[in-house]
Design a protein around this motif. Structure first.
Motif, PDB file in Angstrom:
ATOM      1  N   UNK A 197     -31.548 -89.085 -45.660  1.00 36.88           N
ATOM      2  CA  UNK A 197     -30.429 -89.173 -44.496  1.00 36.88           C
ATOM      3  C   UNK A 197     -31.196 -88.382 -43.426  1.00 36.88           C
ATOM      4  N   UNK A 198     -31.517 -89.058 -42.273  1.00 38.52           N
ATOM      5  CA  UNK A 198     -32.548 -88.514 -41.337  1.00 38.52           C
ATOM      6  C   UNK A 198     -31.464 -88.190 -40.115  1.00 38.52           C
ATOM      7  N   UNK A 199     -31.700 -86.891 -39.545  1.00 41.21           N
ATOM      8  CA  UNK A 199     -30.964 -86.418 -38.483  1.00 41.21           C
ATOM      9  C   UNK A 199     -32.012 -85.971 -37.408  1.00 41.21           C
ATOM     10  N   UNK A 200     -32.207 -86.565 -36.291  1.00 42.02           N
ATOM     11  CA  UNK A 200     -32.921 -86.155 -35.376  1.00 42.02           C
ATOM     12  C   UNK A 200     -32.285 -85.488 -34.238  1.00 42.02           C
ATOM     13  N   UNK A 201     -32.666 -84.216 -34.122  1.00 39.94           N
ATOM     14  CA  UNK A 201     -31.723 -83.360 -33.260  1.00 39.94           C
ATOM     15  C   UNK A 201     -32.279 -83.174 -31.747  1.00 39.94           C
ATOM     16  N   UNK A 202     -31.653 -82.761 -31.001  1.00 37.12           N
ATOM     17  CA  UNK A 202     -32.057 -82.467 -29.649  1.00 37.12           C
ATOM     18  C   UNK A 202     -32.000 -81.174 -29.222  1.00 37.12           C
ATOM     19  N   UNK A 203     -32.852 -80.614 -28.677  1.00 36.81           N
ATOM     20  CA  UNK A 203     -33.065 -79.196 -28.376  1.00 36.81           C
ATOM     21  C   UNK A 203     -33.171 -79.116 -26.792  1.00 36.81           C
ATOM     22  N   UNK A 204     -33.129 -80.262 -25.921  1.00 39.22           N
ATOM     23  CA  UNK A 204     -33.069 -80.194 -24.677  1.00 39.22           C
ATOM     24  C   UNK A 204     -31.979 -80.421 -24.039  1.00 39.22           C
ATOM     25  N   UNK A 205     -30.801 -80.715 -24.724  1.00 37.74           N
ATOM     26  CA  UNK A 205     -29.633 -80.999 -24.093  1.00 37.74           C
ATOM     27  C   UNK A 205     -29.456 -82.247 -23.369  1.00 37.74           C
ATOM     28  N   UNK A 206     -30.191 -83.452 -24.072  1.00 40.23           N
ATOM     29  CA  UNK A 206     -30.106 -84.668 -23.669  1.00 40.23           C
ATOM     30  C   UNK A 206     -31.248 -85.060 -22.625  1.00 40.23           C
ATOM     31  N   UNK A 207     -32.181 -83.839 -22.014  1.00 37.31           N
ATOM     32  CA  UNK A 207     -33.365 -84.338 -21.293  1.00 37.31           C
ATOM     33  C   UNK A 207     -34.420 -84.750 -21.860  1.00 37.31           C
ATOM     34  N   UNK A 208     -34.876 -85.946 -21.399  1.00 36.95           N
ATOM     35  CA  UNK A 208     -36.265 -86.484 -21.881  1.00 36.95           C
ATOM     36  C   UNK A 208     -37.424 -86.625 -20.948  1.00 36.95           C
ATOM     37  N   UNK A 209     -38.579 -86.276 -21.109  1.00 40.25           N
ATOM     38  CA  UNK A 209     -39.599 -86.465 -19.996  1.00 40.25           C
ATOM     39  C   UNK A 209     -40.593 -87.393 -20.450  1.00 40.25           C
ATOM     40  N   UNK A 210     -41.136 -88.026 -19.459  1.00 31.52           N
ATOM     41  CA  UNK A 210     -42.290 -88.878 -19.478  1.00 31.52           C
ATOM     42  C   UNK A 210     -43.560 -88.413 -18.655  1.00 31.52           C
ATOM     43  N   UNK A 211     -43.396 -87.447 -18.168  1.00 33.81           N
ATOM     44  CA  UNK A 211     -44.423 -86.810 -17.358  1.00 33.81           C
ATOM     45  C   UNK A 211     -44.977 -85.507 -17.877  1.00 33.81           C
ATOM     46  N   UNK A 212     -46.209 -84.989 -18.159  1.00 31.67           N
ATOM     47  CA  UNK A 212     -46.575 -84.112 -18.882  1.00 31.67           C
ATOM     48  C   UNK A 212     -45.842 -82.710 -18.127  1.00 31.67           C
ATOM     49  N   UNK A 213     -45.937 -82.348 -16.832  1.00 29.71           N
ATOM     50  CA  UNK A 213     -45.531 -81.345 -16.180  1.00 29.71           C
ATOM     51  C   UNK A 213     -43.866 -81.167 -16.283  1.00 29.71           C
ATOM     52  N   UNK A 214     -43.436 -82.356 -16.315  1.00 27.09           N
ATOM     53  CA  UNK A 214     -41.625 -82.314 -16.776  1.00 27.09           C
ATOM     54  C   UNK A 214     -41.485 -81.780 -18.154  1.00 27.09           C
ATOM     55  N   UNK A 215     -42.193 -82.451 -19.082  1.00 27.44           N
ATOM     56  CA  UNK A 215     -41.949 -81.959 -20.450  1.00 27.44           C
ATOM     57  C   UNK A 215     -42.356 -80.559 -20.743  1.00 27.44           C
ATOM     58  N   UNK A 216     -43.306 -79.785 -19.878  1.00 27.29           N
ATOM     59  CA  UNK A 216     -43.818 -78.578 -20.099  1.00 27.29           C
ATOM     60  C   UNK A 216     -42.695 -77.746 -19.501  1.00 27.29           C
TER      61      UNK A 216
END
Length: 258
Positions: free
Chosen positions: A91-110
């Motif tokens: 049973x696999x649970x992928x959790x979110x530590x960013x409050x829903x935010x997702x980045x596609x660019x490195x600076x934004x992810x940083x």
């Protein structure tokens, strides 16, 4: 739609036999597989609402695994890995530590990674581990698994709320022996010899600290660079990623009884 991939395969992804690497490297496949997961929410002791994506195996009850995303955030690729873990009987649970935010660019992810409050993230990971332990469809066995940013948090989570197994993909592991002593189960670490950040010095210190704490640790080194298991990145190494995943599944099945 790629040649040889039917609509049924696109919808059901891994369950239809599409290799994990093919799913992770294809935005369309990853999105289709991610869509099969269920969104779950919860309220932490401090009153925050948190969210995760749940993949349920065919047979229940089952052991559980918490998946913690890279510094990009909880994207379709991580959800697709959760689907694969469920196909393997967990049973696999992928959790979110960013409050829903997702980045596609490195600076934004940083920026997203640097904005994480350790106390808040610790509460979140502990909440989800406890949530899984309380489920009647979970055998009581729980593991953590994470990559990069999530690799470090896989270890942090297991210290904060002890679990039966911990898997770290090239995550930060510079924790003192007195903290590592809180670990309950064995730890598996995948590291890259050309990684300039999570390097031999850091991992060597981790090995010594784990030995001091008297905790079991298995470390594998790969002739690769950081993030070698991510098919969407320039540092991807297909052979090493496949081997690391095989080792991860074997470790989880042995420790969790999946």
């Amino acid at each position: 739609m790629g040649q040889g991939v039917s609509r049924r395969q696109l919808v059901h992804g891994l369950a239809a036999g599409v290799p994990l690497a093919a799913v992770l490297s294809s935005p369309a496949l990853a999105q289709a597989v991610a869509a099969t997961l269920t969104t779950v929410t919860g309220t932490t002791p401090s009153g925050r609402t948190v969210q995760a994506s749940l993949a349920v195996p065919a047979k229940l009850p089952a052991p559980a695994v918490v998946l913690i995303h890279e510094f990009w955030g909880l994207n379709d690729q991580i959800r697709a890995v959760a689907a694969e873990a469920a196909r393997e009987g967990m049973l696999a649970l992928a959790i979110d530590l960013y409050g829903g935010a997702v980045a596609s660019e490195r600076e934004a992810a940083k920026k997203l990674m640097e904005a994480v409050d350790p106390a808040v993230a610790t509460e979140t990971v502990a909440f989800w581990i406890q949530w899984l332990k309380a489920r009647k469809d979970v055998t009581g066995k729980v593991a953590t698994l994470g990559w990069c940013f999530g690799g470090g948090w896989s270890l942090n989570a297991s210290i904060a709320e002890p679990v039966d197994a911990t898997v770290i993909y090239y995550g930060r592991v510079d924790r003192p022996a007195e903290q590592l002593a809180r670990l309950k189960g064995p730890v598996l670490g995948h590291f890259a010899s050309r990684d300039a950040w999570i390097n031999a010095e850091m991992v060597g210190g981790f090995e010594k600290a784990m030995a001091t704490a008297g905790k079991p640790l298995t470390v594998y080194w790969y002739d690769a660079d950081h993030a070698f298991a991510n098919p969407t990145g320039a540092r991807y190494d297909a052979d090493d990623a496949k081997l690391a995943w095989q080792r991860t599944l074997a470790f989880l099945k042995a420790t969790l009884g999946a």
